[in-house]
Design an enzyme around this catalytic site. Structure first.
Site, PDB file in Angstrom:
ATOM      1  NE  ARG A   3       1.661 -18.915  34.193  1.00  0.00           N
ATOM      2  CZ  ARG A   3       0.343 -18.844  34.328  1.00  0.00           C
ATOM      3  NH1 ARG A   3      -0.249 -17.712  34.437  1.00  0.00           N
ATOM      4  NH2 ARG A   3      -0.362 -19.949  34.383  1.00  0.00           N
ATOM      5  CB  THR A   4       7.201 -19.194  30.321  1.00  0.00           C
ATOM      6  OG1 THR A   4       6.984 -19.322  31.723  1.00  0.00           O
ATOM      7  CG2 THR A   4       8.637 -18.811  30.085  1.00  0.00           C
ATOM      8  CE  LYS A  50      10.982 -37.392  12.076  1.00  0.00           C
ATOM      9  NZ  LYS A  50      11.268 -36.292  11.140  1.00  0.00           N
ATOM     10  NE  ARG A  72       9.072 -23.999  30.792  1.00  0.00           N
ATOM     11  CZ  ARG A  72       8.168 -23.582  31.663  1.00  0.00           C
ATOM     12  NH1 ARG A  72       7.038 -24.229  31.817  1.00  0.00           N
ATOM     13  NH2 ARG A  72       8.391 -22.500  32.379  1.00  0.00           N
ATOM     14  CG  HIS A 129      11.425 -20.376  35.021  1.00  0.00           C
ATOM     15  ND1 HIS A 129      11.708 -19.668  33.872  1.00  0.00           N
ATOM     16  CD2 HIS A 129      10.074 -20.438  35.097  1.00  0.00           C
ATOM     17  CE1 HIS A 129      10.566 -19.324  33.290  1.00  0.00           C
ATOM     18  NE2 HIS A 129       9.566 -19.783  34.010  1.00  0.00           N
TER      19      HIS A 129
END
Lengths: 151, 304
Positions: B53-54, B82, B103, B131
């Protein structure tokens, strides 16, 4: 008095006194003294009236700045720093815990970016001085004195 | 108030006035469509950890304002595999985009990204830490459904120990003279550091494990999921997962105008039978992510 002798033993430089005996070598590391070319003497387990045992560091030819002095506050909160000029104590600096602590301590949160990103400097805000409590600038976790470890 | 080039990293960085200004801007965004406001601007969504959703709501917000999108939804496809540092990744992306949403599973990653980037960074979740856009949409929802933010009786229920949303919301609401009711099993109660902070700020709070003991007092009930991934021991999780199940049997024990919120996804904390009642605002809450994120994108790009 023994203390007077220790202090007057160098002509120019800095004498850090009243270091907890077991912290003297750590102070050498924190101040990065290993790379200095002048004379440095480190003594531990000296008899002290107030502390029982103590450590002393004498650094010839180098005057510590206030910022450098504050770095050692975390492990030697009662240390006294004497700046020596021509065998005399020219200035006494009181060790004080700084408001921010850069680079010298490690975040106790294993999930903090500072413990995972390559060669990253740490930064902490002091939110209480005694007993010491700090907040990580990055992960925002609080750490108490017992969780604080030096890098 | 000017937010141009500012980063949105932690709710701790915002004053009461700044929060209210962001909510006001979100309201403007909801009222008026601005399909060309962010024309020719590029949003990079860097999701090193999955989120539905975010990520989608940031993408939708940017699209609705006429902006363009780039990014990735999992770290599997990137040079992180890597061994590239986050610092280097951000240095590369800042050359391609005007604003970056990140995120990341590590706490403090968004703060580091902000230090690496000259373009604004918006934190969409850094591990268990912050958040902030979720908190802002929670505030927006409360303001919208109650008509105010001040002097409310706010219940928080579920996993209060590990719940990131709960901690940030409590911090943000502390600006508005609330009375908090922390409802959780003892093992999942609000951490002591937060309670100490509330005491310092002289904010009233109560703790309880039984919802019915306090339910009649509440204006808002914020329910959270007990998250399996937070438990090292699956036996512990089994013990707590079904502790709270809200259903219509709660109705006689609450105020008529109580609003129930949930950051979603829910598992079984709220029975679907409550969805049709006036109390349920959790889907509206999710929808509020759009105006709030539109406002933030426009603000940090200096377009409002």
């Amino acid at each position: 008095m023994k203390k007077e002798q220790s202090v007057s033993a160098i002509k120019e430089g800095t004498v850090i006194d009243h270091i907890p005996s077991n912290a003297a070598l750590k102070v050498v590391d924190i101040l990065d003294l290993r790379g200095i070319r002048s004379i440095i003497s480190v003594a531990t387990n000296l008899t002290s009236r107030t502390m029982g045992k103590k450590g002393i560091i004498k650094i010839g030819g180098k005057n510590l700045t206030k910022e450098e002095v504050d770095k050692i506050a975390l492990i030697a909160p009662d240390a006294t720093v004497n700046i020596i000029k021509n065998y005399d104590v020219k200035e006494k600096i009181k060790v004080a815990i700084p408001t921010t602590i850069n680079k010298i301590i490690k975040c106790s949160n294993p999930n903090c970016i500072t413990n995972n990103e390559k060669s990253m400097a740490t930064k902490f805000y002091v939110i209480r001085k005694r007993p010491l409590k700090v907040r990580c600038h990055y992960c925002e976790r609080n750490m108490d004195k017992e969780d604080i470890s030096l890098l | 108030m000017n937010f141009e080039k500012q980063d949105i990293i932690s709710i701790h960085d915002f004053s009461k006035q700044e929060l209210l200004f962001i909510l006001k801007t979100a309201k403007l965004m909801e009222k008026k469509l601005n399909p060309n406001l962010l024309k020719d601007k590029i949003l990079a969504t860097l999701f090193f950890e999955p989120s539905t959703r975010t990520r989608l709501s940031f993408m939708s917000a940017m699209e609705q304002l006429g902006g363009k999108l780039m990014g990735f939804a999992t770290a599997k496809m990137t040079s992180i595999k890597k061994g590239e540092t986050l610092w280097d990744t951000i240095k590369m992306v800042e050359a391609y985009a005007d604003v970056i949403v990140i995120r990341h599973p590590l706490e403090g990653s968004a703060r580091l990204a902000a230090e690496a980037s000259s373009k604004p960074i918006i934190n969409a979740g850094d591990g268990a830490n912050q958040h902030p856009t979720q908190t802002m949409l929670d505030l927006y929802t409360i303001q919208k459904v109650k008509g105010k933010l001040d002097n409310l009786h706010i219940g928080l229920l579920g996993d209060l120990k590990y719940g990131r949303t709960v901690h940030s919301l409590v911090t943000a609401l502390s600006h508005f003279n609330p009375i908090f009711y922390f409802i959780a099993p003892q093992a999942l109660q609000m951490p002591q550091t937060y309670l100490d902070e509330l005491k310092e700020k002289k904010i009233k709070f109560f703790t309880a494990s039984n919802l019915l003991k306090v339910s009649k007092k509440l204006d808002i009930l914020y329910v959270t999921r007990i998250q399996k991934e937070r438990f090292a021991d699956p036996v512990e999780y089994e013990k707590y997962k079904g502790v709270y199940k809200l259903d219509t049997s709660l109705l006689p024990n609450i105020k008529k105008d109580l609003k129930i919120m949930h950051p979603l996804p829910r598992v079984n904390e709220i029975d679907p039978s409550l969805d049709a009642t006036d109390h349920a605002v959790y889907f509206e809450q999710a929808a509020n992510g759009i105006p709030v994120r539109k406002a933030l994108l426009a603000l940090v790009l200096g377009k409002v």
